[in-house]
Design an enzyme around this catalytic site. Sequence first.
Site, short mmCIF file in Angstrom:
data_model
loop_
_atom_site.label_atom_id
_atom_site.label_comp_id
_atom_site.label_asym_id
_atom_site.label_seq_id
_atom_site.Cartn_x
_atom_site.Cartn_y
_atom_site.Cartn_z
N GLU A 7 19.41 -6.91 -44.82
CA GLU A 7 18.03 -6.43 -44.66
C GLU A 7 17.20 -7.24 -43.68
O GLU A 7 16.33 -6.70 -43.01
CB GLU A 7 17.33 -6.40 -46.02
CG GLU A 7 17.80 -5.25 -46.89
CD GLU A 7 17.05 -5.16 -48.19
OE1 GLU A 7 15.82 -5.31 -48.18
OE2 GLU A 7 17.70 -4.97 -49.24
N ASP A 81 20.15 -5.88 -50.32
CA ASP A 81 19.79 -6.60 -51.54
C ASP A 81 20.37 -5.94 -52.80
O ASP A 81 20.56 -4.72 -52.84
CB ASP A 81 18.27 -6.69 -51.66
CG ASP A 81 17.69 -7.71 -50.69
OD1 ASP A 81 18.46 -8.50 -50.13
OD2 ASP A 81 16.46 -7.70 -50.48
N ASP A 83 19.44 -4.71 -55.59
CA ASP A 83 18.54 -4.02 -56.50
C ASP A 83 18.41 -2.56 -56.07
O ASP A 83 19.09 -2.10 -55.16
CB ASP A 83 17.16 -4.70 -56.56
CG ASP A 83 16.48 -4.77 -55.20
OD1 ASP A 83 17.01 -4.20 -54.23
OD2 ASP A 83 15.41 -5.41 -55.11
N GLU A 85 16.05 -0.93 -54.49
CA GLU A 85 15.61 -0.74 -53.10
C GLU A 85 16.74 -1.05 -52.13
O GLU A 85 16.93 -0.36 -51.13
CB GLU A 85 14.40 -1.64 -52.80
CG GLU A 85 13.15 -1.29 -53.59
CD GLU A 85 12.66 0.11 -53.30
OE1 GLU A 85 12.51 0.47 -52.12
OE2 GLU A 85 12.43 0.87 -54.27
N TYR A 306 18.44 -14.44 -55.96
CA TYR A 306 17.57 -13.31 -55.63
C TYR A 306 16.30 -13.34 -56.48
O TYR A 306 16.34 -13.56 -57.68
CB TYR A 306 18.32 -12.00 -55.86
CG TYR A 306 17.64 -10.80 -55.28
CD1 TYR A 306 17.28 -10.76 -53.93
CD2 TYR A 306 17.31 -9.71 -56.07
CE1 TYR A 306 16.65 -9.66 -53.39
CE2 TYR A 306 16.69 -8.59 -55.54
CZ TYR A 306 16.35 -8.57 -54.19
OH TYR A 306 15.71 -7.48 -53.66
N ARG A 308 13.79 -10.97 -56.89
CA ARG A 308 13.21 -9.78 -57.53
C ARG A 308 14.08 -9.40 -58.71
O ARG A 308 15.07 -8.69 -58.59
CB ARG A 308 13.10 -8.62 -56.53
CG ARG A 308 12.09 -8.89 -55.43
CD ARG A 308 11.89 -7.68 -54.52
NE ARG A 308 10.96 -8.03 -53.45
CZ ARG A 308 11.32 -8.50 -52.26
NH1 ARG A 308 12.60 -8.69 -52.00
NH2 ARG A 308 10.42 -8.79 -51.34
N HIS A 353 21.00 -8.70 -63.23
CA HIS A 353 20.98 -9.85 -62.34
C HIS A 353 20.70 -11.14 -63.13
O HIS A 353 20.46 -11.12 -64.32
CB HIS A 353 19.91 -9.66 -61.27
CG HIS A 353 20.04 -8.37 -60.53
ND1 HIS A 353 21.21 -7.98 -59.93
CD2 HIS A 353 19.16 -7.37 -60.32
CE1 HIS A 353 21.04 -6.81 -59.37
NE2 HIS A 353 19.81 -6.40 -59.60
#
Length: 906
Positions: A7, A81, A83, A85, A306, A308, A353
């Site tokens: 990203e 990433d 997740d 998104e 990570y 988030r 996660h």
Amino acid sequence: MNVVIVESAAKAKTINKYLGSSYKVIASFGHVRDLPSKDGSVKPDEDFAMAWDVADTKSQKVLKEITDAVKGADKLILATDPDREGEAISWHILQVLEKRRALKKGVPVERVAFNAVTKQAIMTALANPRQIDEPLVSAYLARRALDYLVGFTLSPVLWRKLPGARSAGRVQSVALRLVCDREAEIEAFKTEEYWSIEAALETAGSDEVRARLTGIDGNSLKKLDIKTQAEAHAIKEAIEKGNYTVIAVDKKAVKRNPYAPFSTSTLQMDASRKLGFSAKQTMQVAQRLYEGVNVGEGAPVGLITYMRTDAVQIVPEAIAAIRKEVESDFGKRYVAPFIREYKTKAKNAQEAHEGIRPTDVARKPAAVAKYLEKDQARLYELIWKRAVASQMASAELEQTTAHIKVKGRDGKAYDLRATGSVMLFEGFQKLYDEGRDERLKVQKGAADPGEDDQSDRRLPPLEQGQKLTDREVQANQHFTQPPPRYTESSLIKRMEELGIGRPSTYAATLATLQERDYVEIDKKRLIPHDKGRLVTSFLEAFFQRYVEYDFTADLEEKLDLISDDKMQWKDVLRDFWNDFTKAVEEIKELRVSEVLDALNELLGPHVFPTKEDGSDPRVCPACTEGQLSLKISGKFGAFIGCSRYPDCRYTRQLSQSSQDPDAAALDGKQLGFDPVSGLPVKLHVGRFGPYLQLGSADDYDEGEKPKRSSIPKGIEAAQVDLERALNLLSLPREVGVHPESGKTIVAGLGRYGPFILHDGMYANLESMEEVFSVGINRAVDLLAEKAKGGKGRFNRPKAKVLKEFEEHPSEGGKIEVLEGRYGPYVSHNKVNATLPKGQEPEAVTLELAVSLLTEKAAKKPAKKAAKKPAKKAAKKAAKKPAKKAAKKTAAQPKSKAGTAEGGEAS
């Protein structure tokens, strides 16, 4: 060649060094496609078909680079990433490539996810590829469609029925309701007086024991039981100089356990409380720590996992490394006797996660600090300490409670209690102390913050039957306190508890509320603006179901079920859309008068607060006959006006009465008479605030308006006297004739402050007072300085440097954070980019500065081309009234200030 898609550029740079020449790592720079901001992007009638557009020019270039790269690739690895998104970005990229037929037949496509940007984590991920998680993508599609449908259906209704409102959103509106509901609680709160009795007692050895009264004649005393000074002093007199006896001493061992590693929300909360970071700032700094920083190990390395996540558990190998580090640094006694396991308490939490932790606990904060920017070092230390403390031993305390009795002069038996604690073993608190959080839960009659917490005191040795004497008995007055306004951190905490939003959305939601001007942050507290309260009341009145906390949380739960492949995303959309469209159709038929009636009812306590004399708060103070009510103006939004309009033209701002109880008394106040015209000078309060007016409409010719002047910021309306009023009404004033051009120089007050104007050229004055005193010599000098500075409208002294970076990483040259007229901005090589609202200048990182400058540079050419004609038109429009103003006398100048009802001077 294997093509890897990540990203961010920082992550691409880090990973590229790990993988070597057989891999090409390309950054997507976030989402490459999005739903266009126009009607028809989601089509419910076509089974919720979604029309995606490439986000911008930058995304087009990125997609071209990816397309060109994969044409000759042996493998495509999607490593965005880990997740929802990130999964969506990988899906979008693959969709575009398939549409363009860029992938050769038989080229494998793999999806890999890693929780830390370290060589080991990346190699492990590459060794365990998978396919794109379709249920996770479906959850993303459902969320994006819901957000679009709510925003693009509800916002136009708001614009029509509630002019001035900006937008509504599925999560945004519920978060705003939380802030507005808290404000309503504060306004409705009735303060209660209460008293407490505290005795400073003394042992035979002169040690002090502070004890508080807890009961009378065997009856327990509640906090609010002593209501008056008379009661308190009667008790004080009864027990002064009495014979105090310790009747019991209780001791118990207490353990305080460490906290779980950070999740996104707890990191944002602690960074706010301990470091003063906003939620947005915390995520920006954490992103950089995650993506990779050079800490003297050759290649950049990700320092944290990570960021988030709503999980708090960490992997076994990390736990083992942490426990080893604790033993090495503090000794075996400080290691928890068992492995501590944590589970999140958040509603609808996703446990896929880890919590946020250092990727290598051996990288101690002190060792890496020299390689990091200040904010990065501070946040890394916070994350490191919290993670390490999570596997440390409990703190051990001994709490002591002494029960004391005294016979009063009135014959009653009075019970007092003294409490204290002693730290026996620090445990995890040797490294990390959470500190006291603000009150997050609202309790009726919350305690006065001035009351001491006796449990932190240390008591001297006491035993049953011991006699004590009193040094002093105090009767202390207290008042119950209203619940506190939310801070960013406490609002995030509440949203998480209710299951509203997700870790990736908290910061963006809060930023949107500020950008829409629905709330402001003052001393870290969120204060709703009237615009925000109007929107919330409107939605509560006509779309109540969609701003209910349970409904929003239930929708989040359904999105989680979609991601677990337990629900179909289009089924969720259909159920929502059928009910939602019915509600929208019903409100479309409502007249504005019906909307205003509902808002008057809901906002009554705020805009029409009860008067102390019991009179009707809605009686018009100007005519005393009409009723005050909310009014809606397409141009000016909402305000309060009289029902007898146009016979009575009384208006005021929405919250004026609650913010300034004397404002109504100021309206119409006569300050005196103008010695030149003989007309009365009056102070009025309009929809934009207080303003001054010379005479009334009857004193002027038909079609002419009375001379008016707004009262500049910084001047209290109540302090304005006749002299100051005449000065303000005289603006703009003639300074004199320029010796070279023969044209008049005028001084005035504009929306950007005091200025002088000559032949279309503006120059700033240093202070508001100078607008009344500046002479011809000073004015000519300022204009000459301005002329030397170029063709810009305002003369600007050299901007103050707030922070600087020595080198732009790719273009070279110094980057500076400067103090600007409209707020702080970053500057490099003649490109200036304003800092986001709420961003502290001192907290700007090099990465944020480069990102803002790159974004601004990309937009610059298009902006210039679009604005050229507008600038010419604006110049012509600006020059015409300026010339007229210069020719007019000071007695009757025409300016924007002369037509505004306060607060609109330009």
